[in-house]
Design a protein around this motif. Sequence first.
Motif, PDB file in Angstrom:
ATOM      1  N   ARG A   1      51.575  39.802  33.628  1.00  0.00           N
ATOM      2  CA  ARG A   1      51.973  38.436  33.950  1.00  0.00           C
ATOM      3  C   ARG A   1      50.878  37.477  33.476  1.00  0.00           C
ATOM      4  O   ARG A   1      49.736  37.881  33.270  1.00  0.00           O
ATOM      5  N   LEU A   2      51.235  36.212  33.348  1.00  0.00           N
ATOM      6  CA  LEU A   2      50.284  35.206  32.883  1.00  0.00           C
ATOM      7  C   LEU A   2      49.015  35.192  33.735  1.00  0.00           C
ATOM      8  O   LEU A   2      47.901  35.284  33.220  1.00  0.00           O
ATOM      9  N   GLY A   3      49.177  35.078  35.071  1.00  0.00           N
ATOM     10  CA  GLY A   3      48.021  35.009  35.964  1.00  0.00           C
ATOM     11  C   GLY A   3      47.172  36.267  35.928  1.00  0.00           C
ATOM     12  O   GLY A   3      45.946  36.215  36.075  1.00  0.00           O
ATOM     13  N   GLU A   4      47.826  37.422  35.730  1.00  0.00           N
ATOM     14  CA  GLU A   4      47.104  38.698  35.642  1.00  0.00           C
ATOM     15  C   GLU A   4      46.309  38.783  34.344  1.00  0.00           C
ATOM     16  O   GLU A   4      45.172  39.264  34.332  1.00  0.00           O
ATOM     17  N   ALA A   5      46.918  38.310  33.255  1.00  0.00           N
ATOM     18  CA  ALA A   5      46.280  38.410  31.937  1.00  0.00           C
ATOM     19  C   ALA A   5      45.017  37.563  31.867  1.00  0.00           C
ATOM     20  O   ALA A   5      43.979  38.020  31.374  1.00  0.00           O
ATOM     21  N   ILE A   6      45.081  36.325  32.368  1.00  0.00           N
ATOM     22  CA  ILE A   6      43.901  35.466  32.261  1.00  0.00           C
ATOM     23  C   ILE A   6      42.832  35.827  33.297  1.00  0.00           C
ATOM     24  O   ILE A   6      41.679  35.408  33.167  1.00  0.00           O
ATOM     25  N   ALA A   7      43.194  36.629  34.305  1.00  0.00           N
ATOM     26  CA  ALA A   7      42.209  37.091  35.298  1.00  0.00           C
ATOM     27  C   ALA A   7      41.567  38.418  34.887  1.00  0.00           C
ATOM     28  O   ALA A   7      40.616  38.879  35.535  1.00  0.00           O
ATOM     29  N   LEU A   8      42.066  39.026  33.819  1.00  0.00           N
ATOM     30  CA  LEU A   8      41.585  40.349  33.395  1.00  0.00           C
ATOM     31  C   LEU A   8      40.129  40.276  32.930  1.00  0.00           C
ATOM     32  O   LEU A   8      39.762  39.421  32.130  1.00  0.00           O
ATOM     33  N   LYS A   9      39.312  41.176  33.464  1.00  0.00           N
ATOM     34  CA  LYS A   9      37.889  41.230  33.098  1.00  0.00           C
ATOM     35  C   LYS A   9      37.607  42.544  32.357  1.00  0.00           C
ATOM     36  O   LYS A   9      38.349  43.519  32.490  1.00  0.00           O
TER      37      LYS A   9
ATOM     38  N   GLU B   1      37.478  55.036  28.208  1.00  0.00           N
ATOM     39  CA  GLU B   1      37.572  56.500  28.070  1.00  0.00           C
ATOM     40  C   GLU B   1      38.991  57.005  28.321  1.00  0.00           C
ATOM     41  O   GLU B   1      39.512  57.844  27.591  1.00  0.00           O
ATOM     42  N   ASN B   2      39.636  56.467  29.362  1.00  0.00           N
ATOM     43  CA  ASN B   2      40.990  56.905  29.707  1.00  0.00           C
ATOM     44  C   ASN B   2      42.091  55.996  29.155  1.00  0.00           C
ATOM     45  O   ASN B   2      43.271  56.204  29.429  1.00  0.00           O
ATOM     46  N   LYS B   3      41.672  54.986  28.401  1.00  0.00           N
ATOM     47  CA  LYS B   3      42.612  54.043  27.770  1.00  0.00           C
ATOM     48  C   LYS B   3      43.571  53.437  28.802  1.00  0.00           C
ATOM     49  O   LYS B   3      44.788  53.555  28.697  1.00  0.00           O
ATOM     50  N   ARG B   4      42.978  52.781  29.794  1.00  0.00           N
ATOM     51  CA  ARG B   4      43.770  52.143  30.847  1.00  0.00           C
ATOM     52  C   ARG B   4      43.123  50.819  31.245  1.00  0.00           C
ATOM     53  O   ARG B   4      41.915  50.637  31.076  1.00  0.00           O
ATOM     54  N   ILE B   5      43.942  49.914  31.782  1.00  0.00           N
ATOM     55  CA  ILE B   5      43.395  48.713  32.412  1.00  0.00           C
ATOM     56  C   ILE B   5      43.910  48.657  33.849  1.00  0.00           C
ATOM     57  O   ILE B   5      45.045  49.047  34.132  1.00  0.00           O
ATOM     58  N   LYS B   6      43.053  48.180  34.723  1.00  0.00           N
ATOM     59  CA  LYS B   6      43.386  48.063  36.138  1.00  0.00           C
ATOM     60  C   LYS B   6      43.736  46.609  36.436  1.00  0.00           C
ATOM     61  O   LYS B   6      42.959  45.705  36.143  1.00  0.00           O
ATOM     62  N   VAL B   7      44.919  46.391  37.013  1.00  0.00           N
ATOM     63  CA  VAL B   7      45.350  45.034  37.392  1.00  0.00           C
ATOM     64  C   VAL B   7      45.103  44.879  38.878  1.00  0.00           C
ATOM     65  O   VAL B   7      45.742  45.538  39.693  1.00  0.00           O
ATOM     66  N   ARG B   8      44.165  44.001  39.246  1.00  0.00           N
ATOM     67  CA  ARG B   8      43.810  43.885  40.659  1.00  0.00           C
ATOM     68  C   ARG B   8      43.505  42.460  41.113  1.00  0.00           C
ATOM     69  O   ARG B   8      43.094  42.244  42.244  1.00  0.00           O
ATOM     70  N   ARG B   9      43.668  41.491  40.229  1.00  0.00           N
ATOM     71  CA  ARG B   9      43.448  40.101  40.633  1.00  0.00           C
ATOM     72  C   ARG B   9      44.381  39.184  39.855  1.00  0.00           C
ATOM     73  O   ARG B   9      45.058  39.595  38.925  1.00  0.00           O
ATOM     74  N   ASN B  10      44.361  37.921  40.248  1.00  0.00           N
ATOM     75  CA  ASN B  10      45.279  36.948  39.682  1.00  0.00           C
ATOM     76  C   ASN B  10      44.581  35.593  39.606  1.00  0.00           C
ATOM     77  O   ASN B  10      43.733  35.286  40.437  1.00  0.00           O
ATOM     78  N   ILE B  11      44.904  34.803  38.608  1.00  0.00           N
ATOM     79  CA  ILE B  11      44.375  33.443  38.530  1.00  0.00           C
ATOM     80  C   ILE B  11      45.540  32.480  38.646  1.00  0.00           C
ATOM     81  O   ILE B  11      46.590  32.670  38.024  1.00  0.00           O
ATOM     82  N   ALA B  12      45.378  31.467  39.476  1.00  0.00           N
ATOM     83  CA  ALA B  12      46.452  30.500  39.713  1.00  0.00           C
ATOM     84  C   ALA B  12      45.916  29.079  39.605  1.00  0.00           C
ATOM     85  O   ALA B  12      44.741  28.812  39.850  1.00  0.00           O
ATOM     86  N   LEU B  13      46.814  28.172  39.242  1.00  0.00           N
ATOM     87  CA  LEU B  13      46.505  26.756  39.196  1.00  0.00           C
ATOM     88  C   LEU B  13      47.097  26.118  40.440  1.00  0.00           C
ATOM     89  O   LEU B  13      48.302  26.180  40.665  1.00  0.00           O
ATOM     90  N   ILE B  14      46.246  25.544  41.292  1.00  0.00           N
ATOM     91  CA  ILE B  14      46.720  24.964  42.549  1.00  0.00           C
ATOM     92  C   ILE B  14      46.347  23.488  42.636  1.00  0.00           C
ATOM     93  O   ILE B  14      45.454  23.019  41.936  1.00  0.00           O
ATOM     94  N   LYS B  15      47.031  22.771  43.514  1.00  0.00           N
ATOM     95  CA  LYS B  15      46.755  21.350  43.701  1.00  0.00           C
ATOM     96  C   LYS B  15      45.331  21.136  44.205  1.00  0.00           C
ATOM     97  O   LYS B  15      44.864  21.861  45.089  1.00  0.00           O
ATOM     98  N   ASN B  16      44.668  20.148  43.644  1.00  0.00           N
ATOM     99  CA  ASN B  16      43.363  19.734  44.157  1.00  0.00           C
ATOM    100  C   ASN B  16      43.622  18.725  45.278  1.00  0.00           C
ATOM    101  O   ASN B  16      44.092  17.610  45.030  1.00  0.00           O
TER     102      ASN B  16
ATOM    103  N   GLU C   1      40.566  32.003  41.319  1.00  0.00           N
ATOM    104  CA  GLU C   1      40.761  33.440  41.135  1.00  0.00           C
ATOM    105  C   GLU C   1      41.056  34.065  42.493  1.00  0.00           C
ATOM    106  O   GLU C   1      40.310  33.867  43.454  1.00  0.00           O
ATOM    107  N   GLN C   2      42.162  34.796  42.576  1.00  0.00           N
ATOM    108  CA  GLN C   2      42.561  35.466  43.812  1.00  0.00           C
ATOM    109  C   GLN C   2      42.363  36.971  43.643  1.00  0.00           C
ATOM    110  O   GLN C   2      42.801  37.543  42.640  1.00  0.00           O
ATOM    111  N   ASN C   3      41.718  37.579  44.608  1.00  0.00           N
ATOM    112  CA  ASN C   3      41.478  39.025  44.535  1.00  0.00           C
ATOM    113  C   ASN C   3      42.680  39.827  44.995  1.00  0.00           C
ATOM    114  O   ASN C   3      42.552  40.932  45.519  1.00  0.00           O
ATOM    115  N   THR C   4      43.851  39.236  44.835  1.00  0.00           N
ATOM    116  CA  THR C   4      45.111  39.919  45.115  1.00  0.00           C
ATOM    117  C   THR C   4      46.073  39.572  44.000  1.00  0.00           C
ATOM    118  O   THR C   4      45.900  38.592  43.286  1.00  0.00           O
ATOM    119  N   VAL C   5      47.110  40.395  43.842  1.00  0.00           N
ATOM    120  CA  VAL C   5      48.131  40.130  42.839  1.00  0.00           C
ATOM    121  C   VAL C   5      49.414  39.695  43.526  1.00  0.00           C
ATOM    122  O   VAL C   5      49.448  39.502  44.738  1.00  0.00           O
TER     123      VAL C   5
END
Length: 283
Positions: free
Chosen positions: A161-169, A176-191, A203-207
């Motif tokens: 997802r968009l938020g998952e992709a831009i939060a990927l580190k 080594e195992n050719k994998r990525i772990k999805v464990r956070r999300n980035i969102a745009l919220i009202k200021n 950045e949210q430490n949840t998906v």
Amino acid sequence: HRKGESETNSSYFETYILYWLNNIKANELKPLSFDRLESTIKNHIIPAIGQYRINELSDSIIQTDLMNPKIKSLSYSSIKKIHDALNACFKYAVTRRDLRYNPMNTLVMPAKAKFESKAIEIFTDDEIKKLIKSAQSKYSNGVLKYKNGWGIILMIFTGLRLGEAIALKWSDFDRENKRIKVRRNIALIKNRSSNGSKYNIIEQNTVKTDKSERSIPLSERAMEALSHLEKNSSTYVMSTKDGNPIRPRNLQNLFDSMLRDADISHKGLHATRHSFASMLFRM
């Protein structure tokens, strides 16, 4: 009174639902979910029925003044958001004994089949080849035209997802195992402060859901995309020149430019996720 019931509340519904939103729901929702609920309440519910007193509202008023007009102009998912928000607020009111019954119990949600469904957008194999060519394109000095262009290719071959992709580190990448772990999300919220821009990036430490936290095996094409992105020295797989996560709107703008260069009709970024699913079904 002998039965333990208090008199029903006579507050205006606008006042009541905003109190419920800001003092009850605010404690249990993520910032982006709160923004969406607030938008549903302020843009759809309050203009239609906010002027009634809460003890005046009946299923027929809600159906006539709110639901029926919205059914003609909104999607099923938007109607369901309105329904769910009202139902939750009235349940709270009944629990507090501000109301004797929940009017949503007798209101009929329209069948999903009555709404026109949108066709799911996907990329053809030929279009994916064109996008890869676009991601590879360079200026005359040899610099890539799209710094995060390979990030779009990564999204197509992982279903992020968009938020998952831009939060990927890079720390989420298991080479080594050719994998990525999805464990956070980035969102745009009202200021909600008076300073700075209209929206903040967080950045949210949840998906999105419990099942969204996952480990994705990487195909050769996904590994190729990551190898190109690795040339950007940053904590994030996709980043700005300063090493910060790219804003969702900016990634959409980059994607739009790549589509124009590749002579592909406009699609939303979620088409990358649909395309990945389509590939898996086909295989």
